[in-house]
Design an enzyme around this catalytic site. Structure first.
Site, PDB file in Angstrom:
ATOM      1  N   LYS A   1      70.650  32.638  43.165  1.00  0.00           N
ATOM      2  CA  LYS A   1      71.251  31.395  43.667  1.00  0.00           C
ATOM      3  C   LYS A   1      71.718  31.513  45.118  1.00  0.00           C
ATOM      4  O   LYS A   1      71.942  32.598  45.643  1.00  0.00           O
ATOM      5  CB  LYS A   1      72.385  30.959  42.739  1.00  0.00           C
ATOM      6  CG  LYS A   1      71.800  30.439  41.420  1.00  0.00           C
ATOM      7  CD  LYS A   1      72.586  29.370  40.759  1.00  0.00           C
ATOM      8  CE  LYS A   1      71.717  28.728  39.671  1.00  0.00           C
ATOM      9  NZ  LYS A   1      72.503  28.018  38.672  1.00  0.00           N
TER      10      LYS A   1
ATOM     11  N   ARG B   1      70.734  33.344  32.197  1.00  0.00           N
ATOM     12  CA  ARG B   1      69.465  32.667  32.517  1.00  0.00           C
ATOM     13  C   ARG B   1      68.942  33.257  33.823  1.00  0.00           C
ATOM     14  O   ARG B   1      69.587  33.095  34.858  1.00  0.00           O
ATOM     15  CB  ARG B   1      69.745  31.169  32.638  1.00  0.00           C
ATOM     16  CG  ARG B   1      68.543  30.312  32.970  1.00  0.00           C
ATOM     17  CD  ARG B   1      68.972  28.850  33.121  1.00  0.00           C
ATOM     18  NE  ARG B   1      67.856  28.012  33.483  1.00  0.00           N
ATOM     19  CZ  ARG B   1      67.418  27.848  34.722  1.00  0.00           C
ATOM     20  NH1 ARG B   1      68.006  28.474  35.715  1.00  0.00           N
ATOM     21  NH2 ARG B   1      66.384  27.065  34.963  1.00  0.00           N
TER      22      ARG B   1
HETATM   23  C1  7PJ Z   1      70.965  26.383  35.805  1.00  0.00           C
HETATM   24  C2  7PJ Z   1      70.216  25.643  34.898  1.00  0.00           C
HETATM   25  C3  7PJ Z   1      72.196  26.962  35.376  1.00  0.00           C
HETATM   26  C4  7PJ Z   1      71.764  26.026  33.219  1.00  0.00           C
HETATM   27  C5  7PJ Z   1      69.223  25.643  36.816  1.00  0.00           C
HETATM   28  C6  7PJ Z   1      68.334  27.530  39.562  1.00  0.00           C
HETATM   29  C7  7PJ Z   1      68.612  26.099  39.525  1.00  0.00           C
HETATM   30  N1  7PJ Z   1      70.604  25.471  33.604  1.00  0.00           N
HETATM   31  N2  7PJ Z   1      69.135  25.173  35.548  1.00  0.00           N
HETATM   32  N3  7PJ Z   1      72.538  26.752  34.079  1.00  0.00           N
HETATM   33  N4  7PJ Z   1      70.313  26.387  36.999  1.00  0.00           N
HETATM   34  N5  7PJ Z   1      72.192  25.871  31.957  1.00  0.00           N
HETATM   35  O1  7PJ Z   1      67.889  28.165  38.595  1.00  0.00           O
HETATM   36  O2  7PJ Z   1      68.553  28.086  40.678  1.00  0.00           O
HETATM   37  O3  7PJ Z   1      72.949  27.603  36.136  1.00  0.00           O
HETATM   38  S1  7PJ Z   1      68.038  25.258  38.041  1.00  0.00           S
END
Ligand code: 7PJ
Length: 278
Positions: free
Chosen positions: A223, A257
């Site tokens: 990020k 994730r």
């Molecule tokens: C997240 C997401 C997160 C959840 C993205 C990226 C942006 N879903 N989808 N949590 N981030 N639950 O992966 O940089 O932090 S998209």
């Protein structure tokens, strides 16, 4: 707290922290539609992540990065359904669908998905009802503003208590809609309408979010907070991401994730071993 999540018949064991592998099927990653080569590449990527230790794969057809433009229901379905169908028959791990659209939730679960990851925390019209009918676990994420402008000037009096209060309200809304508490997962939404200090503060005080008594998912992988902190381009954020993933796990996160599955599995295995020794 639930020790496992029942994802449409596939179990996600939360006794150990789990790695969720990110599978983006957006034009800037694999595909602009369901064409064969793009689907094939996405499936290959998912198999590799499972081999590397991913316990669940998160399939997303709409970019939620800062500044991203919305896509239509049909576009999103065209992108994700061939992937969900292909992976359901080839893999045993649960599949998560990263969407805020009730139509996409329904179609993806019909095609085999067993977990819903909604960055709008079921705030869209019809989303609460869809999840109540689908009876699959759902991740409720906090976001301030909307992806298009959320990073312009994020502001909080107290980011930790505001995020916690928001998540508490969404849990209440889910319960009122008939959704079982056992199927809820919470996410503070790192980078979604948050500046560097907000993100660091949420990570430091993740235990406060854990007080809500539900499993936590965190997304920190690659990020832009690491650009703000270390001035690193996206392809050099692995070490920073691993460090943050370990901190999150030590502060109670159940699901992380990530893009880099193997490295994250190894890093959190060390954290777990240290945490569990006498
Ligand atoms: C997240 C997401 C997160 C959840 C993205 C990226 C942006 N879903 N989808 N949590 N981030 N639950 O992966 O940089 O932090 S998209």
């Amino acid at each position: 707290m639930a020790r496992f999540l029942n994802c449409a018949g596939r179990q996600l064991d939360l006794d150990q922290p789990c790695v969720m592998g990110i599978l983006n099927v957006t034009p800037d990653s694999f595909s602009d539609g369901g064409d064969f080569i793009a689907v094939d590449k996405a499936l290959e990527r998912a198999y590799l992540m499972v081999e590397e230790g991913a316990a669940i794969i998160d399939i997303g057809g709409e970019s939620t990065r800062p500044g991203a433009l919305p896509v239509s229901v049909q576009q999103e379905l065209d992108r994700v359904l061939p992937i969900v169908e292909g992976l359901t028959s080839e893999l045993c791990v649960p599949l998560s669908i990263d969407t805020s659209k009730p139509e996409v939730m329904r179609a993806a679960v019909r095609a085999g998905a067993g977990f819903i990851n909604d960055v709008h925390a079921l705030g869209n019209e019809g989303a609460l009802q869809a999840v109540n009918e689908l009876k699959v676990p759902v991740c409720l994420m906090h976001m301030q503003g909307e992806p298009r402008g959320m990073q312009q000037r994020p502001q909080y009096r107290d980011v930790v208590s505001e995020v916690k209060g928001f998540l508490e309200d969404r849990v209440e809304a889910c319960l009122r809609a008939g959704i079982a508490r056992e199927s809820l997962v919470l996410d503070p939404g790192f980078g979604f309408g948050k500046g560097l200090v907000h993100n660091l503060s949420l990570l430091r005080h993740l235990r406060v979010i854990a007080e809500l008594g539900l499993p936590m998912l965190v997304g920190l992988s690659r990020k832009s907070m690491f650009e703000a902190l270390l001035n690193l381009p996206v392809d050099r954020r692995l070490c920073a991401s691993l460090s943050a993933a370990v901190i999150a796990v030590l502060r109670g996160a159940s699901i992380v994730r990530v893009h880099d599955v193997r490295a994250t599995v190894e890093a959190i295995a060390v954290a777990q071993a240290v945490d569990q020794v006498d």
